[in-house]
Motif scaffolding. Structure first.
Motif, PDB file in Angstrom:
ATOM      1  N   GLU A   1    -100.677  68.496 -33.431  1.00 58.92           N
ATOM      2  CA  GLU A   1    -100.982  68.099 -34.807  1.00 58.92           C
ATOM      3  C   GLU A   1    -100.238  68.979 -35.806  1.00 58.92           C
ATOM      4  OE1 GLU A   1    -104.574  67.856 -38.113  1.00 58.92           O
ATOM      5  OE2 GLU A   1    -105.060  68.463 -36.064  1.00 58.92           O
ATOM      6  N   LYS A   2    -100.281  70.294 -35.585  1.00 64.17           N
ATOM      7  CA  LYS A   2     -99.623  71.219 -36.496  1.00 64.17           C
ATOM      8  C   LYS A   2     -98.112  70.993 -36.487  1.00 64.17           C
ATOM      9  CE  LYS A   2     -99.634  74.742 -39.336  1.00 64.17           C
ATOM     10  NZ  LYS A   2    -100.243  74.648 -40.678  1.00 64.17           N
ATOM     11  N   ALA A   3     -97.531  70.774 -35.306  1.00 64.41           N
ATOM     12  CA  ALA A   3     -96.093  70.545 -35.196  1.00 64.41           C
ATOM     13  C   ALA A   3     -95.690  69.265 -35.919  1.00 64.41           C
ATOM     14  CB  ALA A   3     -95.684  70.475 -33.730  1.00 64.41           C
ATOM     15  N   ALA A   4     -96.500  68.215 -35.760  1.00 67.70           N
ATOM     16  CA  ALA A   4     -96.191  66.949 -36.419  1.00 67.70           C
ATOM     17  C   ALA A   4     -96.245  67.089 -37.937  1.00 67.70           C
ATOM     18  CB  ALA A   4     -97.157  65.870 -35.945  1.00 67.70           C
ATOM     19  N   ARG A   5     -97.208  67.858 -38.421  1.00 67.47           N
ATOM     20  CA  ARG A   5     -97.357  68.013 -39.878  1.00 67.47           C
ATOM     21  C   ARG A   5     -96.243  68.865 -40.482  1.00 67.47           C
ATOM     22  NH1 ARG A   5    -101.748  65.589 -41.514  1.00 67.47           N
ATOM     23  NH2 ARG A   5    -103.537  65.336 -40.113  1.00 67.47           N
ATOM     24  N   THR A   6     -95.616  69.703 -39.683  1.00 67.31           N
ATOM     25  CA  THR A   6     -94.550  70.555 -40.210  1.00 67.31           C
ATOM     26  C   THR A   6     -93.160  69.997 -39.918  1.00 67.31           C
ATOM     27  OG1 THR A   6     -94.615  71.923 -38.205  1.00 67.31           O
ATOM     28  CG2 THR A   6     -95.953  72.644 -40.073  1.00 67.31           C
ATOM     29  N   THR A   7     -93.081  68.850 -39.244  1.00 68.76           N
ATOM     30  CA  THR A   7     -91.788  68.217 -38.957  1.00 68.76           C
ATOM     31  C   THR A   7     -91.228  67.607 -40.234  1.00 68.76           C
ATOM     32  OG1 THR A   7     -92.366  67.763 -36.651  1.00 68.76           O
ATOM     33  CG2 THR A   7     -90.617  66.424 -37.622  1.00 68.76           C
ATOM     34  N   SER A   8     -89.997  67.971 -40.572  1.00 68.02           N
ATOM     35  CA  SER A   8     -89.402  67.516 -41.828  1.00 68.02           C
ATOM     36  C   SER A   8     -88.636  66.212 -41.685  1.00 68.02           C
ATOM     37  CB  SER A   8     -88.471  68.600 -42.389  1.00 68.02           C
ATOM     38  OG  SER A   8     -87.435  68.887 -41.466  1.00 68.02           O
ATOM     39  N   CYS A   9     -88.077  65.931 -40.518  1.00 67.55           N
ATOM     40  CA  CYS A   9     -87.310  64.705 -40.298  1.00 67.55           C
ATOM     41  C   CYS A   9     -88.258  63.521 -40.136  1.00 67.55           C
ATOM     42  CB  CYS A   9     -86.430  64.840 -39.062  1.00 67.55           C
ATOM     43  SG  CYS A   9     -85.430  63.381 -38.709  1.00 67.55           S
ATOM     44  N   THR A  10     -88.051  62.474 -40.901  1.00 67.00           N
ATOM     45  CA  THR A  10     -88.946  61.310 -40.840  1.00 67.00           C
ATOM     46  C   THR A  10     -88.470  60.245 -39.859  1.00 67.00           C
ATOM     47  OG1 THR A  10     -87.790  60.327 -42.735  1.00 67.00           O
ATOM     48  CG2 THR A  10     -89.772  61.636 -43.200  1.00 67.00           C
ATOM     49  N   ASP A  11     -87.289  60.417 -39.261  1.00 66.41           N
ATOM     50  CA  ASP A  11     -86.814  59.500 -38.228  1.00 66.41           C
ATOM     51  C   ASP A  11     -87.411  59.950 -36.902  1.00 66.41           C
ATOM     52  OD1 ASP A  11     -85.437  58.013 -36.324  1.00 66.41           O
ATOM     53  OD2 ASP A  11     -83.518  58.131 -37.378  1.00 66.41           O
ATOM     54  N   ARG A  12     -88.405  59.220 -36.435  1.00 69.46           N
ATOM     55  CA  ARG A  12     -89.175  59.624 -35.263  1.00 69.46           C
ATOM     56  C   ARG A  12     -88.310  59.826 -34.020  1.00 69.46           C
ATOM     57  NH1 ARG A  12     -89.904  56.341 -31.309  1.00 69.46           N
ATOM     58  NH2 ARG A  12     -91.744  57.479 -30.623  1.00 69.46           N
ATOM     59  N   ARG A  13     -87.156  59.181 -33.951  1.00 67.09           N
ATOM     60  CA  ARG A  13     -86.319  59.252 -32.757  1.00 67.09           C
ATOM     61  C   ARG A  13     -85.800  60.663 -32.489  1.00 67.09           C
ATOM     62  NH1 ARG A  13     -81.703  55.106 -34.001  1.00 67.09           N
ATOM     63  NH2 ARG A  13     -81.728  56.434 -35.864  1.00 67.09           N
ATOM     64  N   PHE A  14     -85.656  61.467 -33.555  1.00 64.83           N
ATOM     65  CA  PHE A  14     -85.113  62.811 -33.380  1.00 64.83           C
ATOM     66  C   PHE A  14     -86.160  63.808 -32.884  1.00 64.83           C
ATOM     67  CE2 PHE A  14     -81.984  60.885 -36.161  1.00 64.83           C
ATOM     68  CZ  PHE A  14     -80.800  61.299 -35.575  1.00 64.83           C
ATOM     69  N   GLY A  15     -87.400  63.379 -32.842  1.00 64.40           N
ATOM     70  CA  GLY A  15     -88.422  64.173 -32.181  1.00 64.40           C
ATOM     71  C   GLY A  15     -89.200  65.114 -33.067  1.00 64.40           C
ATOM     72  N   ILE A  16     -90.240  65.646 -32.491  1.00 63.39           N
ATOM     73  CA  ILE A  16     -91.140  66.559 -33.183  1.00 63.39           C
ATOM     74  C   ILE A  16     -90.527  67.962 -33.216  1.00 63.39           C
ATOM     75  CG2 ILE A  16     -92.421  67.088 -31.066  1.00 63.39           C
ATOM     76  CD1 ILE A  16     -94.972  67.101 -32.785  1.00 63.39           C
ATOM     77  N   GLU A  17     -90.608  68.632 -34.354  1.00 63.20           N
ATOM     78  CA  GLU A  17     -89.990  69.945 -34.543  1.00 63.20           C
ATOM     79  C   GLU A  17     -90.990  71.055 -34.188  1.00 63.20           C
ATOM     80  OE1 GLU A  17     -88.645  69.643 -38.584  1.00 63.20           O
ATOM     81  OE2 GLU A  17     -87.151  68.115 -38.096  1.00 63.20           O
ATOM     82  N   PHE A  18     -91.347  71.100 -32.910  1.00 68.71           N
ATOM     83  CA  PHE A  18     -92.398  72.015 -32.451  1.00 68.71           C
ATOM     84  C   PHE A  18     -91.988  73.476 -32.521  1.00 68.71           C
ATOM     85  CE2 PHE A  18     -89.912  70.834 -28.740  1.00 68.71           C
ATOM     86  CZ  PHE A  18     -89.688  72.055 -28.134  1.00 68.71           C
ATOM     87  N   ALA A  19     -90.666  73.746 -32.549  1.00 68.97           N
ATOM     88  CA  ALA A  19     -90.207  75.139 -32.596  1.00 68.97           C
ATOM     89  C   ALA A  19     -90.678  75.842 -33.858  1.00 68.97           C
ATOM     90  CB  ALA A  19     -88.688  75.196 -32.514  1.00 68.97           C
ATOM     91  N   ARG A  20     -90.964  75.067 -34.904  1.00 68.70           N
ATOM     92  CA  ARG A  20     -91.437  75.651 -36.159  1.00 68.70           C
ATOM     93  C   ARG A  20     -92.787  76.364 -35.996  1.00 68.70           C
ATOM     94  NH1 ARG A  20     -89.270  73.481 -41.055  1.00 68.70           N
ATOM     95  NH2 ARG A  20     -87.621  71.941 -40.707  1.00 68.70           N
ATOM     96  N   VAL A  21     -93.561  75.941 -34.983  1.00 69.91           N
ATOM     97  CA  VAL A  21     -94.919  76.490 -34.838  1.00 69.91           C
ATOM     98  C   VAL A  21     -95.145  77.128 -33.464  1.00 69.91           C
ATOM     99  CG1 VAL A  21     -95.970  74.991 -36.566  1.00 69.91           C
ATOM    100  CG2 VAL A  21     -95.786  74.191 -34.212  1.00 69.91           C
ATOM    101  N   LEU A  22     -94.072  77.448 -32.748  1.00 75.23           N
ATOM    102  CA  LEU A  22     -94.224  78.082 -31.425  1.00 75.23           C
ATOM    103  C   LEU A  22     -95.017  79.378 -31.499  1.00 75.23           C
ATOM    104  CD1 LEU A  22     -90.898  77.686 -29.413  1.00 75.23           C
ATOM    105  CD2 LEU A  22     -93.185  76.971 -28.699  1.00 75.23           C
ATOM    106  N   ASN A  23     -94.965  80.027 -32.654  1.00 76.17           N
ATOM    107  CA  ASN A  23     -95.687  81.287 -32.812  1.00 76.17           C
ATOM    108  C   ASN A  23     -97.205  81.113 -32.693  1.00 76.17           C
ATOM    109  OD1 ASN A  23     -95.305  79.894 -35.485  1.00 76.17           O
ATOM    110  ND2 ASN A  23     -96.718  81.480 -36.160  1.00 76.17           N
ATOM    111  N   LEU A  24     -97.671  79.864 -32.785  1.00 76.29           N
ATOM    112  CA  LEU A  24     -99.113  79.608 -32.677  1.00 76.29           C
ATOM    113  C   LEU A  24     -99.605  79.685 -31.235  1.00 76.29           C
ATOM    114  CD1 LEU A  24     -99.531  76.604 -35.171  1.00 76.29           C
ATOM    115  CD2 LEU A  24     -99.934  79.053 -35.591  1.00 76.29           C
ATOM    116  N   LEU A  25     -98.698  79.616 -30.287  1.00 77.53           N
ATOM    117  CA  LEU A  25     -99.098  79.668 -28.872  1.00 77.53           C
ATOM    118  C   LEU A  25     -99.219  81.115 -28.411  1.00 77.53           C
ATOM    119  CD1 LEU A  25     -96.855  76.854 -27.362  1.00 77.53           C
ATOM    120  CD2 LEU A  25     -99.271  76.717 -27.946  1.00 77.53           C
TER     121      LEU A  25
END
Length: 272
Positions: free
Chosen positions: A248-272
């Motif tokens: 959920e957090k990764a999806a909310r912080t993903t800036s690209c709106t073209d779903r094909r390029f994928g979820i930008e989970f690296a932005r929130v890896l620090n949460l793990l």
């Protein structure tokens, strides 16, 4: 640290499959032993992709495990019947050993198999799943594995009790599939997204607020977090909650709106 033998495809675009497995498992403290099932120029949602299967999956695996013994095996995208059959043969050899088998049975969505698969692929997946300690099918894949009418089930999706209804429908899911535990993922319930956790005789529900855009790779991210957390000693319920929160957090912080390029989970890896 656990050694994870990973079978999945890799895509040049899509931020999914192996591109999700490796950083997440590593961030959670595990050693990755990747075997690529197929290489794609981009994930299949782009349409003009080029794919090259790995005809030497078994040989790659044998050479890996000759030098390091896995503690767990992660099976993702099997690519085709030949590859999936080879993977079933590989994991069956570990059945008598203390190796945790995790299967994300990637094969369909929205009530149908992906166009690249056929009924024989489903049958092969049904042969693989009984070896698994845990599987993470989405609602479509769960219906396919348990021979449940997807369209009839989702005809109730607008009812406030839909998640509970799914819980009842899948009450004997483990007995039907042979898996020891399961998380049925991504069940849309109005403004929520739900997951059904089936752990032995226990059944739990995990819900989060639903993000409107559905990105490529969320399932790969989710399953990677679940397995990584399980191998760190957490329960299936706790692991599922961590994974759901992370996606959920990764999806909310993903800036690209073209779903094909994928979820930008690296932005929130620090949460793990």
């Amino acid at each position: 640290m656990k050694n994870i033998l990973i079978f999945n495809d890799i895509s040049g675009l899509g931020n999914c499959s192996m591109a999700a497995n490796l950083p997440i498992f590593t961030k959670l403290g595990h050693y990755c032993m990747p075997v690529v099932t197929a290489s794609y120029s981009s994930q299949t949602g782009f349409g003009n992709f080029l794919a090259q299967r790995n005809d030497s999956v078994a040989e790659f695996c044998n050479r890996l495990i000759a030098n390091r013994t896995p503690d767990a095996i992660y099976v993702g995208f099997g690519n085709d019947n030949g590859i999936l059959t080879a993977l079933t043969g590989i994991v069956s050899e570990f059945a008598s050993k203390d190796v945790y088998l995790f299967v994300d049975p990637i094969m369909g969505d929205n009530g149908a198999l992906y166009p690249v698969f056929d009924g024989e692929y489903l049958n092969n997946m049904k042969r693989l799943v009984p070896h698994a300690h845990c599987i993470t099918p989405n609602l479509t894949e769960a219906c396919l594995l348990a021979d449940i009418d997807y369209q009839q089930l989702v005809s109730h999706k607008h009812e406030p009790t839909f998640l509970a209804t799914c819980g009842e429908i899948f009450g004997d899911f483990l007995a039907k599939t042979g898996a020891k535990s399961a998380v049925i993922t991504g069940i849309e319930c109005g403004k929520l997204i739900g997951n059904i956790v089936l752990d032995g005789t226990n059944r739990y529900f995990v819900t989060n607020e639903r993000v409107e855009v559905t990105y490529s790779g969320t399932g790969d991210v989710f399953s990677s977090v679940v397995l990584g957390e399980l191998l760190n000693g957490h329960s299936l319920l706790a692991s599922t909650q961590v994974a759901a929160n992370f996606v959920e957090k990764a999806a909310r912080t993903t800036s690209c709106t073209d779903r094909r390029f994928g979820i930008e989970f690296a932005r929130v890896l620090n949460l793990l």
